[in-house]
Design a protein around this motif. Structure first.
Motif, short mmCIF file in Angstrom:
data_model
loop_
_atom_site.label_atom_id
_atom_site.label_comp_id
_atom_site.label_asym_id
_atom_site.label_seq_id
_atom_site.Cartn_x
_atom_site.Cartn_y
_atom_site.Cartn_z
N LEU A 64 7.13 -23.65 50.67
CA LEU A 64 8.05 -25.02 50.72
C LEU A 64 9.15 -24.77 51.34
CD1 LEU A 64 7.08 -26.32 47.07
CD2 LEU A 64 5.95 -27.13 49.43
N LEU A 65 9.79 -25.79 51.90
CA LEU A 65 11.25 -25.61 52.74
C LEU A 65 12.06 -26.51 52.24
CD1 LEU A 65 10.31 -25.38 56.36
CD2 LEU A 65 10.54 -23.41 54.91
N THR A 66 13.43 -25.93 51.73
CA THR A 66 14.40 -26.96 51.27
C THR A 66 15.02 -27.72 52.45
OG1 THR A 66 16.14 -25.22 51.47
CG2 THR A 66 15.07 -25.29 49.44
N HIS A 67 14.87 -26.99 53.56
CA HIS A 67 15.46 -27.61 54.96
C HIS A 67 15.03 -26.81 55.90
CE1 HIS A 67 18.80 -25.07 53.76
NE2 HIS A 67 19.18 -25.26 55.00
N GLY A 68 15.48 -27.25 57.18
CA GLY A 68 15.03 -26.62 58.30
C GLY A 68 15.77 -25.76 59.14
N HIS A 69 17.23 -25.28 58.73
CA HIS A 69 17.72 -24.55 59.39
C HIS A 69 17.35 -23.04 59.57
CE1 HIS A 69 21.85 -26.98 58.13
NE2 HIS A 69 21.37 -27.03 59.30
N PHE A 70 17.67 -22.40 60.63
CA PHE A 70 17.12 -21.26 61.20
C PHE A 70 17.09 -20.17 59.98
CE2 PHE A 70 20.27 -17.98 61.54
CZ PHE A 70 21.54 -18.58 61.43
N ASP A 71 18.10 -19.91 59.23
CA ASP A 71 18.12 -18.92 58.14
C ASP A 71 17.45 -19.26 56.97
OD1 ASP A 71 20.02 -21.14 57.75
OD2 ASP A 71 20.90 -19.93 56.15
N CYS A 148 15.41 -30.70 47.23
CA CYS A 148 15.45 -29.73 46.16
C CYS A 148 14.05 -29.90 45.61
CB CYS A 148 16.55 -30.05 45.07
SG CYS A 148 18.14 -29.80 45.49
N TYR A 149 13.70 -28.72 44.75
CA TYR A 149 12.34 -28.83 44.25
C TYR A 149 12.70 -28.62 42.70
CZ TYR A 149 10.40 -28.64 49.01
OH TYR A 149 10.18 -28.81 49.94
N TYR A 150 12.14 -29.57 41.88
CA TYR A 150 12.51 -29.32 40.36
C TYR A 150 11.21 -29.19 39.53
CZ TYR A 150 14.21 -31.33 35.91
OH TYR A 150 14.56 -31.54 34.37
N PHE A 151 11.24 -28.12 38.70
CA PHE A 151 10.19 -27.81 37.94
C PHE A 151 10.65 -28.13 36.57
CE2 PHE A 151 7.59 -24.85 40.33
CZ PHE A 151 8.45 -24.69 41.52
N GLU A 152 10.26 -29.51 36.18
CA GLU A 152 10.59 -30.19 34.96
C GLU A 152 10.40 -29.57 33.78
OE1 GLU A 152 9.84 -34.35 35.14
OE2 GLU A 152 11.41 -34.70 33.27
N ASP A 153 9.12 -28.96 33.70
CA ASP A 153 8.71 -28.50 32.20
C ASP A 153 9.39 -27.08 32.07
OD1 ASP A 153 6.96 -30.29 31.95
OD2 ASP A 153 5.24 -29.52 32.55
N ASP A 154 9.70 -26.45 33.27
CA ASP A 154 10.58 -25.14 33.22
C ASP A 154 11.90 -25.04 33.34
OD1 ASP A 154 7.38 -24.21 33.28
OD2 ASP A 154 7.71 -24.86 35.23
N GLY A 155 12.51 -26.21 33.51
CA GLY A 155 13.92 -26.32 33.76
C GLY A 155 14.67 -25.57 34.63
N ILE A 156 13.83 -25.50 35.86
CA ILE A 156 14.01 -24.83 37.13
C ILE A 156 14.28 -25.72 38.47
CG2 ILE A 156 13.11 -23.08 38.86
CD1 ILE A 156 11.54 -21.83 36.59
#
Ligand SMILES: [Zn+2]
Length: 219
Positions: A64-71, A148-156
């Motif tokens: 999974l990507l948070t966004h598409g910047h080269f880095d 952003c990616y949110y793991f609700e059950d795990d608080g991440i």
């Protein structure tokens, strides 16, 4: 309920020190003795990422990507090829992956090969992989399709370049917007529980509670 067996691993790669994270449930071992992971932002050197994870008995189920910047994507194609995992990003970020103007490859003199997503998600979509479940939270501002990616059950929370430890992502790039970034952080992230652990695209790990008090860039 917090499941303590869910862990976050990471490595720092590339010319601007990008955090690559992977999330897994250490108690969930398959019949071959492997632990499956969701991998975020393969910043560089796909083979190195693949080898390091394989050494540790990890299998990548999805990228999974948070966004598409080269880095954040330079290792993506190689990692896809070696792992067989499919790659996804936010719908609005699809075009950035293979555009060296938009993904800043030209700007930083670091062109990445063409990266192609296998599909995309939208705000609120739940992604199930590696026995885990996370939600895509659209957080435009650093880029229009940043998330952003949110793991609700795990608080991440995997926060990409939206929210950093006592800082925020730059907004002087193509598709950036300072007002959108502020709105995203305040209305989409600062409403999460204070003890949510935030794993940013660069720099140290933090929490939502800490940032609500000490982040002087969020106004
Ligand atoms: Zn970025």
């Amino acid at each position: 309920m917090s499941d303590k067996s869910v862990q976050v691993g990471g490595m720092i790669l590339g010319m601007v020190g990008t955090n690559c994270f992977y999330v897994f449930d250490e108690n969930r071992v398959d019949e071959d003795g492997k632990v499956h992971v969701i991998f975020f932002d393969p910043a560089d050197r796909g083979k190195l990422i693949y080898d390091k994870l394989t050494e540790k008995n990890f299998v990548i189920d999805i990228i999974l990507l948070t966004h598409g910047h080269f880095d954040h994507i330079a290792g993506a194609e190689e990692l896809k090829k070696l792992s067989g995992a499919k790659l996804y990003c936010h719908e609005k970020e699809m075009a950035m992956l293979s555009d060296p103007y938009l993904n800043l490859g030209d700007y930083f003199g670091c062109r990445v090969g063409k990266v192609k997503a296998d599909g995309y998600y939208r705000d609120g979509d739940i992604i199930e992989a590696a026995g885990l479940s996370c939600k895509l939270i659209a957080t435009p501002g650093h880029t229009s399709g940043g998330c952003c990616y949110y793991f609700e059950d795990d608080g991440i929370l995997i926060s990409g370049d939206t929210l950093f430890e006592e800082s925020v992502g730059r907004t002087d790039f193509p598709t950036s917007s300072t007002s959108e970034l502020m709105r995203s952080i305040k209305e989409r992230l600062f409403v999460l529980p204070d003890d949510t652990i935030v794993y940013p695209g660069h720099g140290g790990v933090t929490t939502i509670g800490h940032e609500k008090i000490y982040n002087r860039y969020v106004i």
